[in-house]
Design an enzyme around this catalytic site. Structure first.
Site, PDB file in Angstrom:
ATOM      1  N   ASP A  63       0.840  -1.202   0.000  1.00  0.00           N
ATOM      2  CA  ASP A  63       0.000   0.000   0.000  1.00  0.00           C
ATOM      3  C   ASP A  63       0.875   1.251   0.000  1.00  0.00           C
ATOM      4  O   ASP A  63       0.620   2.202  -0.740  1.00  0.00           O
ATOM      5  CB  ASP A  63      -0.884  -0.034   1.244  1.00  0.00           C
ATOM      6  CG  ASP A  63      -1.608   1.281   1.484  1.00  0.00           C
ATOM      7  OD1 ASP A  63      -2.583   1.536   0.755  1.00  0.00           O
ATOM      8  OD2 ASP A  63      -1.185   2.052   2.354  1.00  0.00           O
ATOM      9  N   GLU A 103      -2.114  -5.592  -3.233  1.00  0.00           N
ATOM     10  CA  GLU A 103      -1.186  -4.824  -2.398  1.00  0.00           C
ATOM     11  C   GLU A 103      -0.037  -5.704  -1.888  1.00  0.00           C
ATOM     12  O   GLU A 103       1.126  -5.303  -1.904  1.00  0.00           O
ATOM     13  CB  GLU A 103      -1.923  -4.228  -1.192  1.00  0.00           C
ATOM     14  CG  GLU A 103      -2.827  -3.062  -1.548  1.00  0.00           C
ATOM     15  CD  GLU A 103      -3.554  -2.518  -0.315  1.00  0.00           C
ATOM     16  OE1 GLU A 103      -3.906  -1.330  -0.327  1.00  0.00           O
ATOM     17  OE2 GLU A 103      -3.795  -3.288   0.641  1.00  0.00           O
TER      18      GLU A 103
END
Lengths: 246, 246
Positions: B66, B134
């Site tokens: 992320d 992610e």
């Protein structure tokens, strides 16, 4: 006319030379394109624009620097705390990149001293320090890429400030930790505090910490207590490394 | 005993080989350390731990990925939209890295197919797709560093999906844009839609877009409309590049 031009260009390159030296000192490495750093120190009140009419000031660089700082700190925490879950890592990162902390970092580097602004720096709020720090990281990214951002953040943020135990609230004060260690290991210690006001209107305190009569750490902060704590932390880590190397 | 060991080690390296090929295909480059990717596809229900007892699953990698995604997109927007201020850049980034969008990206790469889990993948919610995406970026960072993250995100996120005009709401549909262009430039066009269900229980639609009877773009999505739109966008950008090169 050509003489005027020459004088102008000479004074210009002198200015460049001074700025180059100042920036190199802050960064700890040589900048390649000074324009990025000039932008990082330009306040919107200068009303500068580029050839396309886009504003030249540090505000967009803050966005970039904030993102780079976030990912460098994320990677550090990920590697450093293998036991921490997502929630823990997120919380720890927020503490490190808190507005308050960034302001402290910007103040430590005295970035405000380099700002070009039409508004007196005394009218800036506290956040200018953190904003300039973020913008500087953005400029480093544009100038030298991610790896240099990483190096800079490591040197200026992680080594001197990011201590997991302290962030978790396990260590309350490095000063007491250091004093305890000195007493246990039979070392003498002494904090020499002096005022160090610079010329920018903010009061600074400097601290030299001597152990066995040798200066082992220096620090500068906006209060005596903070400067002592910072010097203690630096000394503590320096000694820790020595102890680990043995 | 040694024969059993040999058979075991052979089957193990075959497995490795298959996984290596699958990961290489997803990444578009060769992984160096497969363990990072194995972790990125391990669900917590497997209850795996390392020698120190730390859990092995993709949850921590999500945090890392992320952060990397955020900074790569930040740098892209910073360079691509010189007119956008901090607020604009922040808003655009949020749109690009929205949960919904990440789920779509993960679905497109069909990452769920590789998950090791004791819970049936049918019981996962929608967010598993984005989480895996992610985590994959986190694994890439650990395996190959920031530059490879950048390359991967560029290829899989920025080129196919990040269109500033569309994000700003200026372009509503690439399908209508493309049809308009074909009509104006006297090209024939045809969308061939087929069902493409894979074996993972989610219904997929595939689209081949032909212009002047030549396939110019393919796309796959969870609805016919989405697949057509995606193929149109890809074709539109491919043609835009051609037009710009002329």
């Amino acid at each position: 006319m050509s003489i005027i031009k020459k004088i102008f260009s000479n004074s210009r390159s002198n200015e460049d030379g001074i700025f180059f030296d100042e920036v190199s000192k802050i960064l700890g490495f040589k900048p390649l394109n000074l324009n990025h750093y000039r932008k990082a120190f330009t306040h919107r009140s200068m009303n500068k624009t580029d050839d396309e009419g886009n504003p030249i000031n540090y505000e967009r660089l803050e966005f970039l620097g904030d993102a780079m700082l976030g990912s460098v700190i994320a990677a550090h925490l990920f590697n450093k705390v293998p036991t921490g879950d997502e929630g823990y890592l997120t919380k720890m990162r927020s503490k490190i990149v808190s507005r308050e902390h960034l302001n402290e970092l910007g103040k430590d580097l005295n970035l405000i001293r380099h700002v070009e602004s039409k508004v007196s720096t005394q009218h800036f709020g506290e956040n200018i320090h953190g904003n300039l720090f973020e913008a500087l990281i953005g400029a480093i990214y544009l100038d030298r890429g991610f790896t240099f951002c990483e190096k800079f953040i490591h040197k200026k943020v992680i080594v001197p400030y990011v201590d997991i135990a302290k962030l978790e609230g396990k260590v309350i004060s490095y000063k007491s930790l250091l004093i305890e260690w000195c007493q246990k290991e039979k070392h003498t210690f002494q904090y020499d505090v002096f005022e160090d006001n610079g010329n920018e209107g903010i009061k600074y305190f400097g601290v030299k910490l001597k152990i066995d009569n040798k200066i082992v750490a220096k620090a500068r902060a906006t209060s005596k207590k903070k400067a002592e704590e910072k010097a203690s932390q630096r000394a503590y880590f320096a000694y820790q490394e020595k102890i680990n190397k043995k």
